[in-house]
Scaffold this motif. Structure first.
Motif, short mmCIF file in Angstrom:
data_model
loop_
_atom_site.label_atom_id
_atom_site.label_comp_id
_atom_site.label_asym_id
_atom_site.label_seq_id
_atom_site.Cartn_x
_atom_site.Cartn_y
_atom_site.Cartn_z
N HIS A 19 -7.64 -8.70 -3.61
CA HIS A 19 -6.44 -9.41 -4.03
C HIS A 19 -6.74 -10.83 -4.49
CE1 HIS A 19 -3.88 -6.11 -2.91
NE2 HIS A 19 -4.46 -6.06 -1.73
N LEU A 73 1.56 3.08 -5.98
CA LEU A 73 0.18 3.15 -5.49
C LEU A 73 -0.09 4.36 -4.60
CD1 LEU A 73 -0.47 -0.60 -4.54
CD2 LEU A 73 -1.21 0.60 -6.61
N ARG A 75 -4.87 5.07 -7.77
CA ARG A 75 -4.00 4.30 -8.66
C ARG A 75 -4.13 2.79 -8.47
NH1 ARG A 75 1.92 7.01 -8.49
NH2 ARG A 75 2.24 5.59 -10.26
N ASP A 76 -4.87 2.35 -7.45
CA ASP A 76 -5.02 0.93 -7.17
C ASP A 76 -6.21 0.38 -7.95
OD1 ASP A 76 -5.42 -1.62 -6.15
OD2 ASP A 76 -4.89 -1.05 -4.10
N ALA A 86 -1.11 -1.37 -10.33
CA ALA A 86 -1.04 0.09 -10.35
C ALA A 86 -1.57 0.59 -11.69
CB ALA A 86 0.39 0.56 -10.14
N SER A 103 0.81 -1.22 0.00
CA SER A 103 0.00 0.00 0.00
C SER A 103 0.85 1.27 0.00
CB SER A 103 -0.94 0.02 1.20
OG SER A 103 -0.21 -0.03 2.42
#
Length: 352
Positions: free
Chosen positions: A173, A85, A163-164, A324, A80
């Protein structure tokens, strides 16, 4: 993965630099043995040729995605705070830089990581290309080309929180891991059709695992460091090449970091793999026209990679493995730029 004793005995900077060296050696060995190269994969894809070269890239790409996302799911890794990111990013830089880098790959017949691997095998074309690439990257970071890079980067930016891709798409995930497994399945299909050797597909998987290992090791060392703030990062060759160049040109005593160990490690690993396989061979330019082409490619890649925030490995694999947004845009730009450049410059013309 406990680095506490090593950090206490040798210091933060030494441990992180040695980690970069060892992971770089592994990457260099795997990349040399598998012939890992984004440029070859792109050319094969756009020309609809033998899928072997595409399968090699897909194995590396999928292995990096799957291993990185699995490590995050297991609570072994937290990305993170990774630059890709958490920091403000440039969408314009990613797209334009990716296009330029992809064009440079075609002109130089290989990306920056491939140049390192080939230079260690005795390829003088790759050696000159790599040097020009490093100089251009440094000029783009802090030198003559820096104002142009900053202007292009500022055209379209995005906050770090946006950006994630996994968070924005609400996939999590686990979704990232399943996405990586789908690409791994595609790699298997292409590999079976092309009849890849064990050396090729296992080496490609090793390239991807090196990327994931770098994420994991830098996070673990950073979380246990005593005196320094060490960023979580993975493999990339634009900024690191510039850093190594400045280290060589600067007075002794400059601080070490992961990148300083990485680049020499890749060279050493590739050299050892080529020595073992009896593939060391001095190669030069055929003529002045080919030299101009390689130098132009290095210029495009050096500026494009710094503008995009990473090279074919830094953005195209490492950044993509943590989903990203800017890394994926840069990767798309590289595929598009390389495909267009190949069509205009290299693709055979079929005359009636």
């Amino acid at each position: 993965m406990d680095f506490g004793e090593l950090l206490e005995r040798f210091g933060d900077k030494t441990v992180i630099a040695v980690a970069g060296l060892l992971i770089g050696i592994a990457f260099g060995i795997f990349a040399q043995r598998s012939r890992f190269c984004l440029r070859s994969a792109v050319v094969a894809f756009w020309r609809r040729e033998d899928g072997g070269r595409l399968a090699i890239w897909l194995f590396a790409f999928a292995a990096a995605l799957c291993a990185t996302q699995a490590a995050i799911l297991a609570d072994w890794l937290d990305v993170s705070q990774a630059r890709q990111l958490s920091a403000r990013g440039s969408l314009s830089g990613a797209l334009i830089g990716g296009l330029l880098f992809g064009t440079g790959m075609i002109l130089a017949r290989g990306c920056s990581s491939r140049m390192l691997v080939l230079a260690a095998n005795g390829n003088l074309r790759a050696l000159l290309t790599g040097l020009v690439f490093a100089v251009t990257a440094q000029a783009s970071l802090n030198g003559l080309l820096s104002p142009l890079r900053l202007w292009l980067s500022g055209l379209w930016t995005i906050d770090g929180g946006g950006r994630d891709l996994l968070a924005s798409a609400h996939l999590g995930h686990l979704g990232g891991l399943l996405f990586g497994l789908a690409w791994l399945l595609a790699a298997v299909v292409f590999a079976r059709r092309a009849r890849l050797t064990v050396r090729e597909w296992s080496g490609a998987i090793g390239v991807g695992l090196s990327v994931a290992l770098a994420w994991l090791v830098t996070y673990r060392i950073g979380s246990q460091a005593f005196d320094a703030v060490l960023p979580v990062q993975s493999l990339s060759f634009t900024g690191p090449s510039a850093d190594v160049l400045m280290l060589v040109l600067s007075p002794p005593g400059q601080p070490w970091d992961f990148d300083i160990g990485l680049v020499p490690g890749v060279v050493l690993g590739s050299f050892l793999a080529a020595l073992w396989g009896k593939e060391l061979k001095l190669e030069g330019f055929k003529d002045g026209q080919s030299m101009r082409r390689y130098i132009a490619g290095a210029l495009y890649m050096g500026f494009g990679g710094m503008l995009a925030g990473g090279c074919a490995v830094g953005a195209g694999v490492s950044g993509a493995a943590i989903f990203a947004l800017t890394a994926w845009l840069a990767l798309i730009g590289m595929w598009a730029g390389a495909g267009l450049a190949d069509a205009l410059l290299d693709r055979p013309r079929h005359r009636p």
